[in-house]
Enzyme design. Sequence first.
Site, PDB file in Angstrom:
ATOM      1  N   GLY A  76      -8.055  -7.206   4.545  1.00 42.87           N
ATOM      2  CA  GLY A  76      -8.927  -7.394   5.698  1.00 42.87           C
ATOM      3  C   GLY A  76      -8.326  -8.131   6.862  1.00 42.87           C
ATOM      4  O   GLY A  76      -8.976  -8.287   7.896  1.00 42.87           O
ATOM      5  N   SER A 107       9.109 -44.009 -10.671  1.00 46.47           N
ATOM      6  CA  SER A 107       8.064 -43.041 -10.330  1.00 46.47           C
ATOM      7  C   SER A 107       8.100 -42.853  -8.825  1.00 46.47           C
ATOM      8  O   SER A 107       7.901 -43.812  -8.076  1.00 46.47           O
ATOM      9  CB  SER A 107       6.694 -43.556 -10.774  1.00 46.47           C
ATOM     10  OG  SER A 107       5.695 -42.620 -10.429  1.00 46.47           O
ATOM     11  N   ARG A 141      -3.814  -1.214  -6.187  1.00 45.70           N
ATOM     12  CA  ARG A 141      -3.005  -2.436  -6.112  1.00 45.70           C
ATOM     13  C   ARG A 141      -3.456  -3.347  -7.244  1.00 45.70           C
ATOM     14  O   ARG A 141      -4.548  -3.169  -7.793  1.00 45.70           O
ATOM     15  CB  ARG A 141      -3.186  -3.142  -4.767  1.00 45.70           C
ATOM     16  CG  ARG A 141      -4.622  -3.517  -4.458  1.00 45.70           C
ATOM     17  CD  ARG A 141      -4.781  -4.005  -3.040  1.00 45.70           C
ATOM     18  NE  ARG A 141      -6.181  -4.153  -2.669  1.00 45.70           N
ATOM     19  CZ  ARG A 141      -6.611  -4.290  -1.423  1.00 45.70           C
ATOM     20  NH1 ARG A 141      -5.760  -4.270  -0.424  1.00 45.70           N
ATOM     21  NH2 ARG A 141      -7.890  -4.423  -1.164  1.00 45.70           N
ATOM     22  N   MET A 179      -5.593  -7.318   8.697  1.00 49.29           N
ATOM     23  CA  MET A 179      -5.025  -6.490   9.761  1.00 49.29           C
ATOM     24  C   MET A 179      -5.899  -5.260   9.972  1.00 49.29           C
ATOM     25  O   MET A 179      -6.932  -5.106   9.333  1.00 49.29           O
ATOM     26  CB  MET A 179      -3.580  -6.135   9.426  1.00 49.29           C
ATOM     27  CG  MET A 179      -2.659  -7.337   9.517  1.00 49.29           C
ATOM     28  SD  MET A 179      -0.996  -6.957   8.953  1.00 49.29           S
ATOM     29  CE  MET A 179      -1.264  -6.674   7.220  1.00 49.29           C
ATOM     30  N   LYS A 199       0.833  -1.205   0.000  1.00 49.35           N
ATOM     31  CA  LYS A 199       0.000   0.000   0.000  1.00 49.35           C
ATOM     32  C   LYS A 199       0.868   1.256   0.000  1.00 49.35           C
ATOM     33  O   LYS A 199       0.636   2.193  -0.781  1.00 49.35           O
ATOM     34  CB  LYS A 199      -0.925  -0.013   1.224  1.00 49.35           C
ATOM     35  CG  LYS A 199      -1.935   1.118   1.251  1.00 49.35           C
ATOM     36  CD  LYS A 199      -2.886   0.962   2.450  1.00 49.35           C
ATOM     37  CE  LYS A 199      -3.706  -0.290   2.338  1.00 49.35           C
ATOM     38  NZ  LYS A 199      -4.665  -0.470   3.453  1.00 49.35           N
ATOM     39  N   GLY A 258       6.797 -42.143  -5.460  1.00 46.24           N
ATOM     40  CA  GLY A 258       5.518 -42.057  -4.748  1.00 46.24           C
ATOM     41  C   GLY A 258       5.706 -41.200  -3.516  1.00 46.24           C
ATOM     42  O   GLY A 258       6.040 -41.691  -2.440  1.00 46.24           O
ATOM     43  N   CYS A 277       4.268 -39.205  -8.814  1.00 45.02           N
ATOM     44  CA  CYS A 277       2.842 -39.452  -9.006  1.00 45.02           C
ATOM     45  C   CYS A 277       2.047 -39.318  -7.708  1.00 45.02           C
ATOM     46  O   CYS A 277       0.898 -39.722  -7.636  1.00 45.02           O
ATOM     47  CB  CYS A 277       2.612 -40.836  -9.607  1.00 45.02           C
ATOM     48  SG  CYS A 277       3.309 -42.170  -8.618  1.00 45.02           S
ATOM     49  N   HIS A 330     -15.991  -8.093   2.140  1.00 45.17           N
ATOM     50  CA  HIS A 330     -15.019  -9.081   2.618  1.00 45.17           C
ATOM     51  C   HIS A 330     -15.359 -10.474   2.113  1.00 45.17           C
ATOM     52  O   HIS A 330     -14.492 -11.206   1.604  1.00 45.17           O
ATOM     53  CB  HIS A 330     -14.992  -9.067   4.154  1.00 45.17           C
ATOM     54  CG  HIS A 330     -14.099 -10.117   4.745  1.00 45.17           C
ATOM     55  ND1 HIS A 330     -14.561 -11.356   5.104  1.00 45.17           N
ATOM     56  CD2 HIS A 330     -12.772 -10.112   5.015  1.00 45.17           C
ATOM     57  CE1 HIS A 330     -13.559 -12.077   5.581  1.00 45.17           C
ATOM     58  NE2 HIS A 330     -12.466 -11.339   5.541  1.00 45.17           N
ATOM     59  N   GLU A 376       9.236 -45.340  -3.114  1.00 46.20           N
ATOM     60  CA  GLU A 376       8.502 -44.762  -1.981  1.00 46.20           C
ATOM     61  C   GLU A 376       9.063 -45.205  -0.642  1.00 46.20           C
ATOM     62  O   GLU A 376       8.594 -44.785   0.409  1.00 46.20           O
ATOM     63  CB  GLU A 376       7.013 -45.129  -2.083  1.00 46.20           C
ATOM     64  CG  GLU A 376       6.761 -46.593  -2.352  1.00 46.20           C
ATOM     65  CD  GLU A 376       5.353 -46.884  -2.838  1.00 46.20           C
ATOM     66  OE1 GLU A 376       4.414 -46.203  -2.381  1.00 46.20           O
ATOM     67  OE2 GLU A 376       5.191 -47.807  -3.661  1.00 46.20           O
ATOM     68  N   ARG A 399      -3.326   2.976   8.759  1.00 52.34           N
ATOM     69  CA  ARG A 399      -3.664   1.745   8.052  1.00 52.34           C
ATOM     70  C   ARG A 399      -2.453   0.825   7.922  1.00 52.34           C
ATOM     71  O   ARG A 399      -1.328   1.284   7.767  1.00 52.34           O
ATOM     72  CB  ARG A 399      -4.177   2.054   6.640  1.00 52.34           C
ATOM     73  CG  ARG A 399      -5.494   2.816   6.618  1.00 52.34           C
ATOM     74  CD  ARG A 399      -5.856   3.182   5.209  1.00 52.34           C
ATOM     75  NE  ARG A 399      -7.285   3.114   4.962  1.00 52.34           N
ATOM     76  CZ  ARG A 399      -7.844   3.193   3.774  1.00 52.34           C
ATOM     77  NH1 ARG A 399      -7.088   3.329   2.703  1.00 52.34           N
ATOM     78  NH2 ARG A 399      -9.151   3.117   3.639  1.00 52.34           N
ATOM     79  N   TYR A 443       8.562 -36.165 -15.844  1.00 50.98           N
ATOM     80  CA  TYR A 443       7.127 -35.884 -15.808  1.00 50.98           C
ATOM     81  C   TYR A 443       6.628 -35.757 -14.375  1.00 50.98           C
ATOM     82  O   TYR A 443       7.283 -36.191 -13.419  1.00 50.98           O
ATOM     83  CB  TYR A 443       6.336 -36.974 -16.544  1.00 50.98           C
ATOM     84  CG  TYR A 443       6.321 -38.325 -15.849  1.00 50.98           C
ATOM     85  CD1 TYR A 443       5.347 -38.643 -14.898  1.00 50.98           C
ATOM     86  CD2 TYR A 443       7.277 -39.294 -16.155  1.00 50.98           C
ATOM     87  CE1 TYR A 443       5.335 -39.879 -14.267  1.00 50.98           C
ATOM     88  CE2 TYR A 443       7.274 -40.531 -15.530  1.00 50.98           C
ATOM     89  CZ  TYR A 443       6.299 -40.823 -14.583  1.00 50.98           C
ATOM     90  OH  TYR A 443       6.297 -42.034 -13.950  1.00 50.98           O
TER      91      TYR A 443
END
Length: 904
Positions: free
Chosen positions: A102, A774, A337, A104, A23, A776, A842, A453, A755, A93, A862
């Site tokens: 909202g 892969s 803002r 603070m 702000k 886990g 995954c 709000h 895993e 403020r 991936y």
Amino acid sequence: MSVKQVFDFHEGNASMKSVLGGKGAHLAEMTRAGLQVPPGFTISTAACLSYFQENEGLSEELWQETQSALMRLEERKGQRLGNADNPLLVSVRSGSVTSMPGMMDTLLNLGLNDETVQGLARQTGNARFAYDCYRRLLQMFGEVVLGIEGFRFEKILSRVKSARGAETDQQLSEDGLCELIEEYKRCIVARAGRPFPEDVHEQLRLAIQAVFSSWLNPRAKFYRQLNRIPDEQGTAVNIQSMVFGNLGSDCGTGVVFTRNPSTGEKELYGEYLIDAQGEDVVAGSRTPQPVASLRNDMPATYEELLRVAKRLEQHYRDMQDIEFTVEKGKLYILQTRNGKRNAQAAVKVAVDLVKEGVITKEEALQRIEASHLDQLLHRGIDESAVADVLATGLPASPGAASGRAAFDADTAARWSRDGIKVLLVRPETTPEDIHGVLVSEGVVTSRGGMTSHAAVVARGMGKPCVCGCESLDIDEEHGQMIVGSRTVKEGDLLTIDGASGRVIVGEVPLREPKMTEQLSELLGWADAIRTLEVRANADNPDDARTGRQFGAQGIGLCRTEHMFFAPDRLPVVQRMIVADDDAERNKALAQLLPMQQSDFEGMFEQMNGLPVTIRLLDPPLHEFLPQEKELLKRLEELADTIEPGEAEKAEKKAIEATLRKVRSLAEVNPMLGLRGCRLGLVHPEIYDMQAEAIFRAASRCRERGISVELEIMVPLVGHVNELETLRNRIDHAARRVKEEEGGIEAAYKVGTMIEVPRAALTAGQIARYADFFSFGTNDLTQMTYGYSRDDAEGKFLTHYLDHKLLQVNPFQSLDTDGVGKLIEWGVSSGRAEKPELKTGICGEHGGDKESIFFCHRVGLNYVSCSPFRLPMARIAAAQAAIAYGRPQGDEVKSSSSVSSLPAV
């Protein structure tokens, strides 16, 4: 030399956000740009952190610097704080670095006391206005600084209005306001044990301290935790001279967006109130008017607002959220803002700004909050099923939801913990309600507008919201809501449509969302940039179809156990488990084989040429059987049968057999027991059946011209011998099916889910028998931390997060320092053995932005996530490529070096 802690607005600029807060930086930037901004100064975020180091006290050095800045402000305004003839009034403020709307505290009209209120009345020629400002200060000061509950002031206000026949605050006369002021003062003495301070400089000191302290209030801490905002940022405090929108009919206040925050349309969007202060708009105490009406009420002001809005958007190159006040026909900008928006608007604004030549495609992608993208998959109302519309309000946040009406946030939270879906229904929400908003399916308020709000918070969370539904009379005390002649009890089912503003009685069926044109275009840009593949977790052909629609490049995880839970299959699975001999078990497996084969064929058909990773059975067998207490209860019921027939005797015998098997399968810690590859080794016929079903499905599909890219994943491997043994059995099944199917080649890969920590540490050995890894991350996180996920999240993890023992929930965002190191080690040592090794994750982390960034950095091939999180994952993968460029994996693949963990 002391560090400067207080900055006049003209001394700062937008680049000083970390010092001045968001702000303060924007106020400074607008001041330098020559916009009509009420003058003031900002106390820095560093001063906030020092405040807490000083045991929540202002240092004398900071106070003197503040006083000097105040004197400069008084000189610019030609007014003085506390001067009885020409008083200066200021707002105090908060202004955090990261926007926390909202969360603070704020105070307005500071500088009023019994003397200066008289001066303000003389100065403006409007005594009623002066007393209205004073009563507002008393209430805000009482709540924010002295900690008095707001409802105590509201009760006094209601009583005075009722006694004087005033329906609205504006109808209270000057005498009525004077009475209210005296009542408020008495309330402050009674509740705070001290009078309201007449010394205006004491007011200022206490107000600054209160705003600093609000950085640590529960709602602000909760919001930071939810949005991963560092506590170390602190908040600035902005001291700004007051301008008044409540001086009469040529005054007003409002909030306006340069584009529609719900749709992204390029139009001025917002609300205002005539003869009001800013708190009236955001608090929802009055229902405001749409900003388009300002064209009629104040045409010159409207045109000027249009020009300012356009200028600010061009300057910041983004949609702006602007607070303004009109005092005696003069427009003042109090704040700007980057405007918060829902996902639909975010995508449209980003795409439109690219097309307008304002930003690049890369900038557009970086502006999208990946965690909010699933908002675009909002469900909608099935219009054919809408029968009973209870009320209509403002469509504040799109989407639709059903749930039981909860009239307060605590009730909503309690019901949610019990698994009940709730709608939070309130007269208006405040920041104290945030925990109720978070757990609710959607929000309804009887007061407030599109920038209240409730609306802002719901949009940010991607929840449907209906605001300003004035026909709702909510009676919290009696747990009911009156709508005309109808009564809705707390707990009754309602449905809301955030797109139309309707509140509907009962549970209305919802329709599934569709991909928008703008999102498709944005995702196309992302796909051209990202290097990570994005796959879907899918357990059936329908999931696979959905994944394909949302851009999945394959199936990264198909959990075959989920196929067993179908009603027509579970009894067969149970017969297989309770079988007394191999022949009986094989008979049940023979029944399951065509069922599994049909499912796999459906998966291959949907993906047609894209990789499909099928994980063999993972969970403990007892999960497929009834609970012991349920079996015992049924046995008791059968025992009470006076003359049991043959059917009852047969059922009793079957239940007793199942009960024996349940008890024999019981484990002290089943998640570390007979499951995953261990099950496939102890009962190899189960994995043999699954492998046969997979290969027969692949063969059938290839016969029909469907391209199959098959990957079979062995779960829970911890030792290379486990994978070697099971790979041999899988290869044997492939050869047998090939022979039986007439020699049709069934190309496939075999890999494992990493895993178990030992698997990551011995990944180089395991890679000899794996075509892919892969990770886990769900189980890998559990085993690395030693946490049971279900117990941790239910028992102690919240405490850990609240007390900063952990910064984030490791089951939601990958622990890169611990679990991440195991992944890095696994990737590096696995590729040292087999450079072409494909790697991915995954677990739940496959759809988390920060986790995706990590996957990009370490060079995974991936990520895989649930179908509806695919758009988010595609955007996050592109953001990672923009942020980090060439992934680390490019170097890892060509290197035999590993990380600094000990050799194995």
